[in-house]
Structure formats: C-alpha cells, structure tokens
Write a protein that holds these residues in place. Sequence first.
Motif, PDB file in Angstrom:
ATOM      1  N   GLU A   1      -5.083  -1.569  -5.783  1.00 28.36           N
ATOM      2  CA  GLU A   1      -4.084  -1.591  -4.704  1.00 28.36           C
ATOM      3  C   GLU A   1      -4.781  -1.765  -3.359  1.00 28.36           C
ATOM      4  OE1 GLU A   1      -0.881  -1.747  -4.791  1.00 28.36           O
ATOM      5  OE2 GLU A   1      -0.484  -1.245  -6.891  1.00 28.36           O
ATOM      6  N   GLN A   2      -4.339  -2.755  -2.616  1.00 25.92           N
ATOM      7  CA  GLN A   2      -4.894  -2.999  -1.292  1.00 25.92           C
ATOM      8  C   GLN A   2      -4.005  -2.352  -0.225  1.00 25.92           C
ATOM      9  OE1 GLN A   2      -7.800  -4.044  -0.820  1.00 25.92           O
ATOM     10  NE2 GLN A   2      -8.301  -5.037  -2.764  1.00 25.92           N
ATOM     11  N   HIS A   3      -4.597  -2.038   0.926  1.00 22.89           N
ATOM     12  CA  HIS A   3      -3.867  -1.354   1.993  1.00 22.89           C
ATOM     13  C   HIS A   3      -2.806  -2.261   2.616  1.00 22.89           C
ATOM     14  CE1 HIS A   3      -6.939   1.356   1.121  1.00 22.89           C
ATOM     15  NE2 HIS A   3      -7.403   1.633   2.300  1.00 22.89           N
ATOM     16  N   ASP A   4      -3.078  -3.554   2.679  1.00 21.72           N
ATOM     17  CA  ASP A   4      -2.138  -4.476   3.308  1.00 21.72           C
ATOM     18  C   ASP A   4      -2.155  -5.802   2.545  1.00 21.72           C
ATOM     19  OD1 ASP A   4      -0.571  -6.091   4.966  1.00 21.72           O
ATOM     20  OD2 ASP A   4      -1.443  -5.290   6.807  1.00 21.72           O
ATOM     21  N   TRP A   5      -1.105  -6.030   1.761  1.00 20.40           N
ATOM     22  CA  TRP A   5      -1.003  -7.252   0.958  1.00 20.40           C
ATOM     23  C   TRP A   5      -0.612  -8.464   1.803  1.00 20.40           C
ATOM     24  CZ3 TRP A   5      -3.134  -7.231  -3.588  1.00 20.40           C
ATOM     25  CH2 TRP A   5      -3.152  -6.058  -4.350  1.00 20.40           C
ATOM     26  N   MET A   6       0.029  -8.230   2.940  1.00 23.18           N
ATOM     27  CA  MET A   6       0.541  -9.343   3.747  1.00 23.18           C
ATOM     28  C   MET A   6      -0.489  -9.870   4.753  1.00 23.18           C
ATOM     29  SD  MET A   6       3.277  -9.543   2.160  1.00 23.18           S
ATOM     30  CE  MET A   6       4.089 -10.870   3.034  1.00 23.18           C
ATOM     31  N   ARG A   7      -1.332  -8.973   5.260  1.00 22.85           N
ATOM     32  CA  ARG A   7      -2.380  -9.361   6.209  1.00 22.85           C
ATOM     33  C   ARG A   7      -3.726  -8.906   5.641  1.00 22.85           C
ATOM     34  NH1 ARG A   7       1.789  -7.522   8.809  1.00 22.85           N
ATOM     35  NH2 ARG A   7       0.986  -5.428   9.115  1.00 22.85           N
ATOM     36  N   PRO A   8      -4.219  -9.656   4.664  1.00 13.93           N
ATOM     37  CA  PRO A   8      -5.446  -9.228   3.975  1.00 13.93           C
ATOM     38  C   PRO A   8      -6.673  -9.354   4.870  1.00 13.93           C
ATOM     39  CG  PRO A   8      -4.792 -11.416   3.242  1.00 13.93           C
ATOM     40  CD  PRO A   8      -3.702 -10.926   4.153  1.00 13.93           C
ATOM     41  N   LEU A   9      -7.437  -8.287   4.926  1.00 14.39           N
ATOM     42  CA  LEU A   9      -8.702  -8.289   5.655  1.00 14.39           C
ATOM     43  C   LEU A   9      -9.830  -8.213   4.629  1.00 14.39           C
ATOM     44  CD1 LEU A   9      -7.783  -5.776   8.497  1.00 14.39           C
ATOM     45  CD2 LEU A   9      -7.819  -8.283   8.597  1.00 14.39           C
ATOM     46  N   ARG A  10     -10.724  -9.171   4.690  1.00 16.31           N
ATOM     47  CA  ARG A  10     -11.780  -9.279   3.684  1.00 16.31           C
ATOM     48  C   ARG A  10     -12.614  -7.999   3.592  1.00 16.31           C
ATOM     49  NH1 ARG A  10     -15.567 -14.505   3.775  1.00 16.31           N
ATOM     50  NH2 ARG A  10     -16.219 -13.613   5.753  1.00 16.31           N
ATOM     51  N   GLY A  11     -12.956  -7.420   4.712  1.00 19.90           N
ATOM     52  CA  GLY A  11     -13.751  -6.194   4.695  1.00 19.90           C
ATOM     53  C   GLY A  11     -13.012  -5.041   4.027  1.00 19.90           C
ATOM     54  N   ASP A  12     -11.734  -4.881   4.355  1.00 14.95           N
ATOM     55  CA  ASP A  12     -10.934  -3.812   3.743  1.00 14.95           C
ATOM     56  C   ASP A  12     -10.778  -4.038   2.244  1.00 14.95           C
ATOM     57  OD1 ASP A  12     -10.630  -2.774   6.270  1.00 14.95           O
ATOM     58  OD2 ASP A  12      -8.494  -3.263   6.456  1.00 14.95           O
ATOM     59  N   TRP A  13     -10.473  -5.266   1.847  1.00 13.36           N
ATOM     60  CA  TRP A  13     -10.280  -5.564   0.428  1.00 13.36           C
ATOM     61  C   TRP A  13     -11.592  -5.361  -0.340  1.00 13.36           C
ATOM     62  CZ3 TRP A  13      -6.397  -9.556  -1.710  1.00 13.36           C
ATOM     63  CH2 TRP A  13      -5.135  -9.353  -1.146  1.00 13.36           C
ATOM     64  N   SER A  14     -12.706  -5.766   0.257  1.00 12.05           N
ATOM     65  CA  SER A  14     -14.008  -5.595  -0.397  1.00 12.05           C
ATOM     66  C   SER A  14     -14.352  -4.117  -0.545  1.00 12.05           C
ATOM     67  CB  SER A  14     -15.114  -6.284   0.414  1.00 12.05           C
ATOM     68  OG  SER A  14     -14.913  -7.681   0.436  1.00 12.05           O
ATOM     69  N   ALA A  15     -14.083  -3.334   0.496  1.00  9.72           N
ATOM     70  CA  ALA A  15     -14.359  -1.897   0.438  1.00  9.72           C
ATOM     71  C   ALA A  15     -13.515  -1.232  -0.652  1.00  9.72           C
ATOM     72  CB  ALA A  15     -14.090  -1.251   1.795  1.00  9.72           C
ATOM     73  N   ARG A  16     -12.267  -1.644  -0.776  1.00 11.09           N
ATOM     74  CA  ARG A  16     -11.383  -1.074  -1.795  1.00 11.09           C
ATOM     75  C   ARG A  16     -11.875  -1.420  -3.198  1.00 11.09           C
ATOM     76  NH1 ARG A  16      -9.353   2.504  -4.075  1.00 11.09           N
ATOM     77  NH2 ARG A  16      -7.299   2.372  -4.986  1.00 11.09           N
ATOM     78  N   LEU A  17     -12.321  -2.663  -3.394  1.00 11.80           N
ATOM     79  CA  LEU A  17     -12.871  -3.055  -4.689  1.00 11.80           C
ATOM     80  C   LEU A  17     -14.145  -2.252  -4.976  1.00 11.80           C
ATOM     81  CD1 LEU A  17     -12.972  -4.696  -7.269  1.00 11.80           C
ATOM     82  CD2 LEU A  17     -13.932  -6.602  -5.944  1.00 11.80           C
ATOM     83  N   GLU A  18     -14.983  -2.095  -3.988  1.00 12.66           N
ATOM     84  CA  GLU A  18     -16.226  -1.324  -4.149  1.00 12.66           C
ATOM     85  C   GLU A  18     -15.905   0.113  -4.588  1.00 12.66           C
ATOM     86  OE1 GLU A  18     -20.589  -0.815  -3.451  1.00 12.66           O
ATOM     87  OE2 GLU A  18     -19.276  -2.462  -3.959  1.00 12.66           O
TER      88      GLU A  18
END
Length: 181
Positions: free
Chosen positions: A34-51
């Motif tokens: 689950e990402q914090h913001d599906w509509m305005r994806p930020l690469r750093g946030d998405w990468s941190a969440r995957l990590e």
Amino acid sequence: MKASNVLLLPGWQNSGPDHWQSLWEAAHGYHRVEQHDWMRPLRGDWSARLEETVLDADGPVVLAAHSLGCILTAWWAAHTRHAAKVRGALLVAPGDVERPDLAAQIHGWVPLARQPLPFPAVLVGSRNDPYCSFERAEGLAQAWGTRFIDYGERGHINAESGLGEWVEGHAWLRELAGDAA
C-alpha cells in the motif's frame, strides 16, 4: 513460498477490484504494498515503502509488479542493499514515464533505472499498450536483463484486457517463486 511473501506492486492509481493483482490478492492472500498516495506517486516515498515491506517480510519475497510498479521495482533494485531478499519479479506492462505525456502527469520518475536487475525476472509486454510502446518494453527487458514475453495485443494487461485471474501470469509468478509443479 508463503502467500504473504508475494508482494503486489500496483501502478499509478492502484489496481481496481477486477484487476488480476486484486483477484490474486483475494484468491491467494498475497500482500499488496500500500502506497501513501496512489494519485500523486512520489518515487522516493514509493521506494521507501517497498524497502520497509521487503525488510519486514519473514523470508524471501517475490514481486508481482504492474505498470509504474515495474518502474518502481527497477529503481528500488538499483538503490537497495536488500535485493538479495527478492527471489524473482514478474514485471507486467511497464509504464513509460519518460514519454512526454506521461512525464507531465507523473512527476519525478525520470530517469528510469536501467541497470540489470540483481534477481531473476520476467517482463510481459503488449504490442498495443497505450502507456508503453512494444519496442520500449522490449528495450527495458534487455536493459534489466529479464526474460521478455511478447503477450500480443492485450492493451495495458489490466482489467480491461479481460484476463480475469490471469492463470498464465500466475504460472510465471509461481515459476519465479520456485513453486512450479
């Protein structure tokens, strides 16, 4: 492999209820990152969440990525110290965020990571994907060192493609997980 260690990586705007990722989650108990913001994806946030998710997993993981999730996978793999936890990745219909029309909608994802992935992967591309040309998908597979599957004319390989639970894709995922019969 435990179902909770199969990580689903949806693309921009998430995967709706009829998408193969959602159907796999319901049928097999796989874990959607689950990402914090599906509509305005930020690469750093998405990468941190995957990590975080990979580190929290109890054992090795397998990734099942769609669209922007494929781009995330390559970026994360190029920057993490924990890629050894990934047994394999199914990359489906990568979105070409370097294309001007998509770059205007999805900011901050350029440049694409083009390093070879440090784990086995399969990239499935469509000849009429509206978000990535077939040639571009083939080129990404080559850059990432993945097996490439020409899936014919299946659009963006999503709910609109009429795949249902997408048994064929699930078989490729199970191969990558080492679960194939």
